[in-house]
Design an enzyme around this catalytic site. Structure first.
Site, short mmCIF file in Angstrom:
data_model
loop_
_atom_site.label_atom_id
_atom_site.label_comp_id
_atom_site.label_asym_id
_atom_site.label_seq_id
_atom_site.Cartn_x
_atom_site.Cartn_y
_atom_site.Cartn_z
N HIS A 264 1.02 -1.24 0.08
CA HIS A 264 -0.10 -0.10 0.04
C HIS A 264 0.77 1.14 0.02
O HIS A 264 1.63 1.31 1.08
CB HIS A 264 -0.96 0.07 1.17
CG HIS A 264 -1.91 1.25 1.14
ND1 HIS A 264 -2.94 1.16 0.14
CD2 HIS A 264 -1.93 2.29 1.85
CE1 HIS A 264 -3.70 2.18 0.63
NE2 HIS A 264 -3.18 2.84 1.45
N ASP A 266 0.78 5.07 -0.13
CA ASP A 266 0.13 6.62 -0.11
C ASP A 266 0.64 7.51 -1.16
O ASP A 266 1.71 7.72 -0.70
CB ASP A 266 -0.17 6.91 1.24
CG ASP A 266 -1.12 6.10 2.15
OD1 ASP A 266 -2.08 5.72 1.55
OD2 ASP A 266 -0.74 6.05 3.16
N ASP A 376 -8.15 1.31 1.52
CA ASP A 376 -7.97 2.40 2.67
C ASP A 376 -8.53 3.74 2.11
O ASP A 376 -8.03 4.32 1.53
CB ASP A 376 -6.36 2.73 2.83
CG ASP A 376 -6.36 3.63 4.19
OD1 ASP A 376 -7.22 3.82 4.87
OD2 ASP A 376 -5.26 4.15 4.07
N HIS A 579 -6.91 9.39 -1.43
CA HIS A 579 -7.58 9.14 -0.19
C HIS A 579 -7.04 9.84 0.88
O HIS A 579 -7.59 9.57 1.97
CB HIS A 579 -8.11 7.74 0.06
CG HIS A 579 -6.90 6.93 0.04
ND1 HIS A 579 -6.41 5.96 -0.75
CD2 HIS A 579 -6.06 6.65 1.34
CE1 HIS A 579 -5.30 5.40 -0.30
NE2 HIS A 579 -5.18 5.68 0.89
#
Length: 1087
Positions: A264, A266, A376, A579
């Site tokens: 993951h 970001d 997420d 997000h």
């Protein structure tokens, strides 16, 4: 050997004994941990360092001047980069050894060899540590190595000052603590892993579990038989572990866990977009290396933007990714441009996430993604299932609702149904994480926490370090390999998302259904934090909508015009919808970058719109070639083309899919228009002439600005003017009246009364309650500052702002009351709040244009209206539709939704009467009983301590109405408040009787919204997207006032603009069926 009775009586003591035997802190000289390394040498490693640099290539880096450095030297400050030149001379007596290079600079790094990014490094001491690189197997001794390491002076999770999510410390430095080579004791390391897994079983299984007792027994027996000073015992103990525990296999009925390697990343959060590009290289290069080590290992990665950045900045690495995609080990997934926020983007933004994501994946890797991957984000719109299906995807993976702080979501595998009835097969990995460490606890949790195990005993495990990147580690992969079929632990398969969903498909008919939004019971403050970013996003969505419509028109009707490719602008906006970006939960530098992006997009759109308007104007001036105007639609009349050019006109374009009539200000920049428009019947308080324009839907008009009179001119008097008076009493109240409403504004700026005339209904509750109450609340939370707005904050109002009012415009076109609020009402005493309350002669809507200079700390500014409306539910606009939510707290599920998402409006209605609260850039609504409110500004201090500080401009409005929200055109009012219309900069002369109204493409039903008109991505046609907005099945026809109709056929397609054999084909005037809240996309084939 210790007797079994003693061991079993002291289970906890034995477990702790195992822990100490593995400890890196206690009894290291006596335990197994102290024997993991056979040889090590720091003298064999020489390190030199470059000056600090920013963003240079490997080719440039190797040309830098390097100087000697040593262990203990620190590097910084935060976010800077350094390159290190590393030379290694392997000792000659290290023959037949596997040699590992160890590096820890307390920050992130990347190994480069011969221009190739080899592996990422992560310093520090947390579980994300990755400090080891396998240099060579079967060394001959005496080898010489030379390579480079690029470091970035930030931790895996940024540079927060004294805490993970604290604001950045700009002066952090990072110490080089390790630079050495090692030879590991292979048997000691293998035994250590087996013992660690036995310990995990003993620690985490239920107390009376047979496998727990067996694991403790075997581990205790191993410790008794292991002589840490005699490595020959290690192999014997490994065999003991295998024989006594790990050789016992599962039955066919055991549950299965499908292990999906994942990283993951970001794209921004506690670091910038630029730093994420480096994180991608570190993460992807590492996982490709592990694929070579472990053929069974599969790694999945979402987000087309991450691939695009890698392609641009690390082309060699990108080619290796493509090779691994072909072999089936590197798995693109998700289908979207970024892992976007699931609440705030518009419906069209959702569509574009998939459109540009799937086109990228198909172009680069030869296939589209088959699952939507969004692990997420902070809630999931009830329209997402239809969007997902409309974009050709049927499966969905996420897990964030496991963070709910009030109610436990009841399903792991289920059917999720949206507001139109579309559904997707959905899975929440039961380990409740997308960063699983692939340890025994989380593997078992994948089964024990599977809430639908009676219906489907398959579950996914998303394993690998993440958020800041990284991905799976070697121990994770090896644990999964060992535990693949071990009794008492779910069967494990190395898998991909597509393989996993194939296993779920046979169980579909047995699964439960969840209808409506997946509301996240946490992070409600993300509806409001970083107001400037949210406003910028809304404006970009609106301007791109108008730009695409105008350029599509021009391509059809302006000779030689070619629509510009707007995909790059869209992709920039989509990036900013990530997000942690759009919700407001990133560090300051991210919002500085986003502001620049939004400004750039808006400037580009403005330039294109101006050029397009000029092109259309030029076409209109060719009088003999004016297109014929239809007489069969209500929005047009026949053109007249007299040659006497005795009036000045401007071109006005309406990007709304309905006719509008507005009072407008002629801005000072339009001096040519102001020069012609000298007899304005009203002038604004800031000296600008006012006029009224009426424009057709999705089209333009030539507006007469130099002749007064009928409704074809800008300067016309209203039949029922708007008036304002100040009462002659001590109250100081101001009464504003027009054809539709009568409103009383108290001397402090609050609304005392609002009467909707057609229903003769009072909107404001008459028990001392008020409207437009600007309230400041304490706004603290439990941890996640920028993320969370908690219910207890609303229990502590600090002040209600008190204003002073005066009338600054008094009809006939509009009335304006200026309200200046006392800064003493602001807890800091530093700042200002000013409003202009505006009522137009031709509308029941009341606008509150608000300017705030905000300098608070942990405070929330919201506006409340106490209405006289009794309704059990309120409606809120979402993407391509609206949803209903309760106005009470009957259950914990109702109570949890004390703050909810609405886009342009929320509506509180009883039978045949209601009021809508609209906005132009806000998203956080709350409704309890008859009170409806809107969160306006927050002031969290982490991770960005400047969040929302400074100047803000926004508008919210109230719209009382008779009838339902549908019959009262609430949806139109929301669009009208938000969507711009555009006026050409330079007047032109035409005959005074000329009347030109042109609708490009619309429909014959108010319920049907033409949301998008654009050039198709392949350039062969035009794309029109509509949706049903009322919530009822109907039929419709497309309409246009341009004759002859410029399209020979219409073909229905999916959101990817794909046509297949089952696609329906229509003629322009055909009747088309549409279901409640359905999205339909069409390709319009031009003549």
């Amino acid at each position: 050997m210790t007797s079994g009775n003693v061991m079993l009586k002291h289970q906890d003591v034995t477990i702790e004994r195992i822990e100490k035997f593995l400890s890196d802190t206690y009894f290291v000289r006596e335990n197994l941990y102290g024997k993991l390394i056979s040889l090590k040498s720091s003298e064999a490693v020489k390190v030199k360092v470059s000056p600090k640099v920013e963003g240079i290539s490997y080719k440039d880096a190797i040309q830098l001047e390097y100087k000697d450095t040593k262990i203990g030297e620190s590097f910084g400050p935060s976010w800077t980069n350094y390159w290190f030149k590393v030379t290694i001379d392997v000792p000659t007596d290290w023959k037949d050894k596997t040699i590992h290079f160890i590096w820890n600079s307390s920050c992130e790094g990347l190994i480069w060899m011969n221009g190739i990014a080899i592996q990422g490094l992560i310093g520090g001491t947390w579980q994300d540590l990755r400090e080891e690189y396998k240099l060579i197997e079967n060394s001959k001794g005496g080898e010489h190595f030379e390579f480079y390491i690029e470091i970035s002076c930030n931790g895996m999770f940024g540079v927060g000052k004294d805490g993970l999510i604290n604001p950045c410390d700009p002066d952090r430095t990072f110490e080089l603590t390790k630079a050495e080579i090692r030879v590991k004791n292979k048997e000691a390391n293998e035994l250590y892993m087996y013992l660690q897994m036995l310990y995990d079983v003993g620690k985490n299984f239920p107390k009376e579990s047979l496998r727990k007792k067996q694991a403790i027994w075997v581990a205790n027996d191993i410790i008794n038989q292991c002589n840490v000073n005699d490595s020959r015992t290690f192999s014997k103990c490994i065999e003991l572990a295998k024989k006594e525990f790990f050789s016992q296999h599962n039955s066919e009925s055991q549950t299965r866990v499908w292990a999906v390697g994942h990283c993951h990343i970001d794209l921004c959060w506690l670091w910038s977009f630029e730093k994420t590009k480096e994180k991608c290289a570190r993460s992807f290069s590492t996982q490709i290396l592990y694929m070579d080590y472990y053929p069974q290992f599969k790694f999945t990665q979402s987000q087309a933007q991450a691939y695009q950045w890698t392609k641009e900045n690390y082309p060699e690495l990108y080619e290796r990714i493509k090779e691994k995609v072909v072999t089936g080990q590197f798995i693109p997934t998700g289908g979207t441009w970024v892992e976007m926020d699931g609440n705030l983007p518009s419906g069209e933004s959702f569509i574009r996430q998939f459109l540009y994501g799937q086109r990228f994946f198909e172009k680069e890797f030869g296939k589209k993604c088959t699952e939507f991957f969004l692990p997420d984000t902070f809630g999931y719109s009830a329209q997402l299932p239809q969007v997902i299906r409309h974009m050709g995807i049927e499966n969905f993976i996420t897990q964030k609702l496991s963070w709910n702080n009030l109610n436990k979501f009841p399903h792991s595998t289920f059917i999720w149904e949206g507001i139109d009835g579309s559904s997707v097969l959905t899975h929440f990995p039961p380990a409740d994480t997308y960063n699983s460490q692939a340890d025994v606890k989380e593997i078992v949790m994948s089964s024990s926490n599977n809430k639908d195990i009676d219906r489907c005993n398959e579950s996914m495990l998303l394993y690998g370090n993440g958020d800041g990147g990284g991905g799976p580690t070697i121990p994770m992969i090896e644990r999964l390999t060992i535990l693949k079929d071990t009794a008492g632990i779910p069967k494990i398969e190395f898998s991909t998302p597509a393989q996993f969903f194939k296993q779920l498909e046979p169980h579909r008919s047995k699964l439960n259904k969840w209808v409506g939004e997946l509301y996240f019971e946490l992070h409600r403050g993300t509806y409001t934090s970083q107001a400037t970013t949210k406003r910028g996003n809304r404006l970009c969505e609106i301007e791109l909508h108008a730009t695409e419509m105008l350029t599509s028109y021009c391509e059809l009707f302006v000779e030689g015009f070619k629509s510009p490719n707007l995909s790059k602008l869209w992709q920039q906006v989509l990036l900013c919808q990530f997000h942690d970006a759009l919700p407001g939960s990133s560090i300051q530098v991210c919002y500085e970058d986003i502001l620049k992006i939004h400004q750039q997009v808006l400037v580009e759109c403005k330039n294109i719109i101006t050029q397009s308007m000029n092109h259309i104007t030029g076409t209109l001036l060719k009088i003999d070639n004016l297109p014929t105007t239809s007489t069969t639609t209500s929005t047009t009349t026949t053109s007249t083309t007299e040659c006497t050019k005795n009036s000045e006109f401007v071109l006005a374009f309406n990007a709304n899919d309905f006719e509008i009539s507005r009072v407008i200000e002629i801005p000072k920049s339009n001096k040519d228009i102001q020069a012609q428009y000298i007899n304005a019947i009203q002038t604004s308080y800031n000296g600008l002439p006012l006029g009224t324009v009426s424009l057709p839907p999705n089209g333009f008009s030539a507006i007469n600005i130099s002749t007064s009179g009928d409704n074809r001119t800008i300067n016309r008097k209203p039949g029922y003017p708007c008036t304002a008076i100040e009462k002659n009493d001590a109250s100081g109240d101001i009464l504003i009246d027009n054809q539709f409403i009568s409103i009383v504004i108290g001397s402090n700026g609050r609304i005392k009364s609002l009467i909707e005339k057609s229903a003769n209904r009072e909107v404001i509750k008459q028990d001392g309650s008020l409207g437009n109450r600007l309230i400041i609340f304490d706004d603290t939370c439990l941890f996640w500052d920028a993320w969370d707005q908690e219910i207890f904050s609303l229990e502590k109002p600090l002040s209600i702002l008190e204003g002073t009012c005066k009338i600054i415009e008094n009809g006939p076109l509009r009335c304006v009351v200026q309200v200046h609020y006392d800064s003493k009402g602001l807890p800091s005493g530093n700042g200002s709040v000013n409003q202009t309350i505006i009522v137009h002669f031709n509308s029941a809507r009341v606008d509150f244009e608000t300017n705030v200079n905000w300098n608070e700390a942990h405070k929330l500014l919201r506006v409340d209206f106490d209405t006289n409306i009794r309704a059990k539910n309120a409606n809120y606009e979402i993407q391509f539709g609206h949803i209903e939510r309760p106005t009470h707290y009957n259950t914990s599920w109702d109570f949890a939704r004390f703050e909810v998402v609405g886009h342009k409006w929320a509506d509180l209605s009883e039978y045949d009467f209601g009021m809508a609260l609209l906005n132009d850039c806000k998203y956080g609504y709350s409704t309890l009983g008859g009170r409806i409110g809107l969160s306006l500004l927050r002031s969290p201090k982490s991770p960005d301590d400047t969040c929302d500080m400074g100047s803000h401009k926004f508008t919210y409005s109230i719209y009382p109405h008779r009838g339902s929200l549908q019959s009262a055109s609430v949806i139109k009012e929301g669009y009208s408040l938000n969507n711009n219309f555009y006026i050409s900069e330079t007047p032109f002369s035409l005959a005074s009787t000329t009347h030109i109204d042109k609708t490009f493409i619309s429909t014959n039903k108010e319920a049907i919204i033409v949301d998008t008109i654009k050039k198709a991505e392949d350039g062969t046609s035009f794309v029109v997207r509509v949706y049903e907005s009322f919530g009822g099945a109907t039929t419709f026809n497309f309409t246009s006032s341009i004759l002859p109709i410029p399209f020979k056929s219409i073909i229905e397609c999916n959101g990817l603009e794909e046509v297949n054999q089952s696609s329906k084909s229509y003629k322009f005037n055909d009747t088309i069926k549409i279901n409640p809240f359905e999205i339909k996309t069409f390709r319009f084939i031009s003549n």
